[in-house]
Design a protein around this motif. Structure first.
Motif, PDB file in Angstrom:
ATOM      1  N   ARG A 148       0.909  -0.971   0.077  1.00 55.80           N
ATOM      2  CA  ARG A 148       0.053  -0.025  -0.053  1.00 55.80           C
ATOM      3  C   ARG A 148       0.796   1.363   0.144  1.00 55.80           C
ATOM      4  N   ASP A 149       0.333   2.371  -0.534  1.00 57.19           N
ATOM      5  CA  ASP A 149       1.104   3.630  -0.626  1.00 57.19           C
ATOM      6  C   ASP A 149       2.532   3.387  -1.160  1.00 57.19           C
ATOM      7  N   ALA A 150       2.408   3.029  -2.424  1.00 52.62           N
ATOM      8  CA  ALA A 150       3.591   2.156  -3.212  1.00 52.62           C
ATOM      9  C   ALA A 150       4.016   3.318  -4.377  1.00 52.62           C
ATOM     10  N   ALA A 151       5.365   3.004  -4.950  1.00 56.37           N
ATOM     11  CA  ALA A 151       5.704   3.451  -6.087  1.00 56.37           C
ATOM     12  C   ALA A 151       6.551   2.511  -6.835  1.00 56.37           C
ATOM     13  N   LEU A 152       6.807   2.826  -8.117  1.00 53.29           N
ATOM     14  CA  LEU A 152       7.292   1.801  -9.240  1.00 53.29           C
ATOM     15  C   LEU A 152       8.120   2.459 -10.211  1.00 53.29           C
ATOM     16  N   VAL A 153       9.392   1.962 -10.288  1.00 56.74           N
ATOM     17  CA  VAL A 153      10.306   2.807 -11.368  1.00 56.74           C
ATOM     18  C   VAL A 153      10.423   2.157 -12.497  1.00 56.74           C
ATOM     19  N   ILE A 154      10.264   2.541 -13.790  1.00 54.40           N
ATOM     20  CA  ILE A 154      10.431   2.179 -14.922  1.00 54.40           C
ATOM     21  C   ILE A 154      11.704   2.807 -15.580  1.00 54.40           C
ATOM     22  N   GLU A 155      12.487   1.705 -16.155  1.00 53.44           N
ATOM     23  CA  GLU A 155      13.846   2.186 -16.915  1.00 53.44           C
ATOM     24  C   GLU A 155      13.658   1.698 -18.355  1.00 53.44           C
ATOM     25  N   GLY A 156      13.509   2.332 -19.208  1.00 51.82           N
ATOM     26  CA  GLY A 156      13.204   1.921 -20.833  1.00 51.82           C
ATOM     27  C   GLY A 156      11.981   1.111 -20.598  1.00 51.82           C
ATOM     28  N   GLU A 157      11.882  -0.321 -20.977  1.00 50.87           N
ATOM     29  CA  GLU A 157      10.757  -0.972 -21.003  1.00 50.87           C
ATOM     30  C   GLU A 157      10.686  -2.072 -20.137  1.00 50.87           C
ATOM     31  N   ARG A 158      11.451  -1.818 -19.163  1.00 46.78           N
ATOM     32  CA  ARG A 158      11.353  -2.720 -17.862  1.00 46.78           C
ATOM     33  C   ARG A 158      11.049  -2.100 -16.288  1.00 46.78           C
ATOM     34  N   ILE A 159      10.906  -3.133 -15.518  1.00 47.99           N
ATOM     35  CA  ILE A 159      10.431  -2.509 -14.029  1.00 47.99           C
ATOM     36  C   ILE A 159      12.008  -2.585 -13.541  1.00 47.99           C
ATOM     37  N   ALA A 160      12.244  -1.355 -12.756  1.00 50.06           N
ATOM     38  CA  ALA A 160      13.511  -1.217 -12.344  1.00 50.06           C
ATOM     39  C   ALA A 160      13.696  -1.155 -10.997  1.00 50.06           C
TER      40      ALA A 160
END
Lengths: 411, 411
Positions: free
Chosen positions: A31-43
């Motif tokens: 919960r209360d999360a974040a996500l980072v993408i680099e190029g085409e992928r989940i980083a």
């Protein structure tokens, strides 16, 4: 390119498939999360407070919505021509699927329409469907041939699917389903028909031309028997096409067990699969793909999803989108039907529609999961929990679709 | 203002309701048709070749699509607060509706949320729902109170519905459902609760304030019995509110027969209605309203739609849109479920969702039909036949919604 998805209300950390049995309902939720993408992928992904610093070229505000992997529709017949709404009405008036088929209706109507259609006509129809499917969260779809039933028309269908890859965002995977039914001109001569469709020249074109990765057969009374199915899949396998089967849909033919014995990637349908079929699957790597759209559309018996999950199977779901037995494009609706009719929980159904569906098309190591290094195919919902996908039936809960790290659709 | 709708592929000439039994499947269909609107009303329709000459301020090209009356969603609880997605999941895990209710869940959760919500909050939620419903072809909707269960909160819900009339295109009809359930503070004192909710001051406000046209009661074990239902509806009737009943949903209480005896406008649900209930309806003007969303959502027994149609009843359909037992806003989906689960033909389901639904809210002489002088509430589909509404499950077939002669929504 570095993108931050911020203010995620609920991140479903679906692991890479296959996710088996009770584990399907034990997906970690942040919960209360974040996500980072680099190029085409989940980083990276994690709690917001731990978001890595540095530059982000793009920031996407999830506004408290749930985030999950894009849907993988691992069993479709979405390249077709014509419609069969009249047959839908005949069925309500009491005619059976088999009666309609024997009266020259059913699949033969679609075969004639597909044979008569140009590549451009098929392309236009499928493109419109894919646009709608993308908006409903489908980021990858399998596409079967099987309405051509002649070498040139089977290849035409798969060429359409190949052309569509470059034209829109949904990733497409081809399956050679020449053994869908016996065409009228080969009535009573199934083996001769298979001879024609197993010519080396065709199978080489399929594989080397990047037209198909899988071969599929409708193993059923009135279609192909176990021996014919085995021959078709074995021959295709020699040319690099991995096996799938339409198994135990209308009658219990033993096709599920054949699929396990042949090391099939998936066995699909399973409405009539019995305990021995489930036991065979339990000791295998073969994915059971359930198609609740058929249960809904034909008002038929649901497959024994709960029993399969108890037995530890990695159940997958798909639309079976086709004009005869499941004219449904929506994975959210399929998830809802899986919940109400097959008694799967929303979490089980979501895992079935992502990680396990990816496994059913041999892509579990790249799509269908929230995992570092996995392809960033993601859905941002306009609701705080993914349970709303099933709960708000018939409503599209998707606010944004991300494919290979890029926004492919927004509400 | 004079508008021509041209190039109609299929015009469903739905007659004014009630349309009874087998007549529901015998609706005339005009091909290659046109329709003329003058002001808010249908002024002419017929074959294109016969289109009246003269000036048209607007011309709408139906592009070969089917045209039919707008949907009348004659039973909804669309003003509410909160959501009950957790309960949906509990039910899949095996809990019954009654068990959830007895554990303090169910309707009481919504009652608390509605009491806590401001009029503005309720308005915002309902407005968003109505926007989606309009896009799916709903041009008129009934809205019940029943989550306030206190005079001020019941009136608050109906004031929201009244305010919404001026804010968006869907025509709204209010129903006073104070007898929805017994609120916790009146547990075991149903009659005292009814005393409080039947105060003259409330009933006069409802009628004279244009807040409600109908009164409704949930007649069921654990809610209100036959005597209480009769008292509630009779008292409300004295103040001008016509009767509706939630009847024979979970158990066969005899509520359908009570409704017929009281001259109710409609009896709704009827999953457990028996042959004697159907016989009582057959000799009456009371409309049976079926709610297939509940069958779908609760995975329950479908009402005996085919039997009712055989018995000559004017069956109507509605979403029952509510957060507990049918979180469905879409009339096209309801029509589809009516076809697949209740075995109604698409034409029967369309008549049930238009002409007969209009009769269920006392508006059959003005809406729900394609008839000269009727209000021009129309749907233009992007498909050549209205069968596609049911056949293409989960897809919105509506290209344009016309309300009172004006375009209210376009795809």
């Amino acid at each position: 390119m570095r993108t931050l998805i911020d203010r995620i209300g609920q991140l479903l950390v679906v692991p890479a498939g296959p996710v088996r049995g009770p584990d399907m309902d034990r997906v970690p939720v942040l919960r209360d999360a974040a996500l980072v993408i680099e190029g085409e992928r989940i980083a990276w992904f994690g709690e917001r407070a731990d978001t890595p610093g540095g530059e982000y070229e793009h920031r996407i505000d999830a506004q408290g919505g749930a985030v999950l992997p894009g849907f993988v529709d691992c069993h479709t017949h979405l390249v077709f021509a014509g419609a069969r709404e009249g047959e839908f009405v005949q069925r309500i008036r009491g005619k059976s699927y088999i009666e309609i088929l024997e009266a020259g209706g059913g699949i033969h109507v679609t075969v004639e329409a597909v044979r008569a259609a140009s590549e451009e006509q098929l392309l236009a129809g499928a493109l419109a469907r894919l646009r709608r499917m993308l908006a409903l969260g489908t980021t990858t779809a399998e596409v079967k041939s099987g309405y051509g039933l002649r070498p040139e028309d089977e290849l035409k269908m798969l060429r359409v699917a190949r052309r569509l890859r470059g034209m829109q965002a949904v990733e497409l995977v081809g399956t050679y389903l020449a053994a869908h039914t016996i065409p009228k001109e080969y009535a009573g001569r199934a083996d001769e028909y298979l001879d024609a469709m197993l010519a080396d020249s065709i199978l080489e074109t399929l594989y080397s031309g990047d037209l198909a990765e899988f071969a599929d057969v409708f193993c059923e009374r009135g279609a192909f028997d176990l021996a014919q199915a085995e021959r078709f899949l074995t021959e295709c396998g020699r040319h690099g096409l991995r096996a799938k089967l339409h198994a135990d849909q209308i009658t219990n033919t033993g096709a599920t067990k054949l699929g396990v014995r042949l090391g099939a990637v998936s066995v699909d349908h399973l409405e009539e699969a019995d305990e021995s079929a489930i036991a065979a699957l339990a000791g295998s790597e073969t994915i059971p793909v359930l198609l609740p759209g058929c249960t809904y559309f034909l008002n038929g018996k649901p497959p024994a999803a709960r029993r399969m999950i108890e037995a530890g199977l990695p159940v997958a779901l798909a639309t079976d989108c086709n004009p005869g037995s499941s004219m449904i494009e929506s994975m959210p609706l399929i998830i809802s039907i899986a919940c109400t009719r097959l008694r799967m929980t929303p979490m089980e159904a979501i895992v079935a529609a992502t990680a396990n569906a990816a496994a059913a098309i041999g892509r579990a190591n790249r799509i269908g999961a929230i995992a570092v290094g996995h392809q960033a195919d993601l859905l941002i919902l306009d609701r705080p929990s993914a349970d709303f996908i099933a709960y708000e039936t018939g409503r599209n809960p998707v606010r944004m679709v991300i494919k290979r790290g890029r926004a492919a659709w927004t509400a």
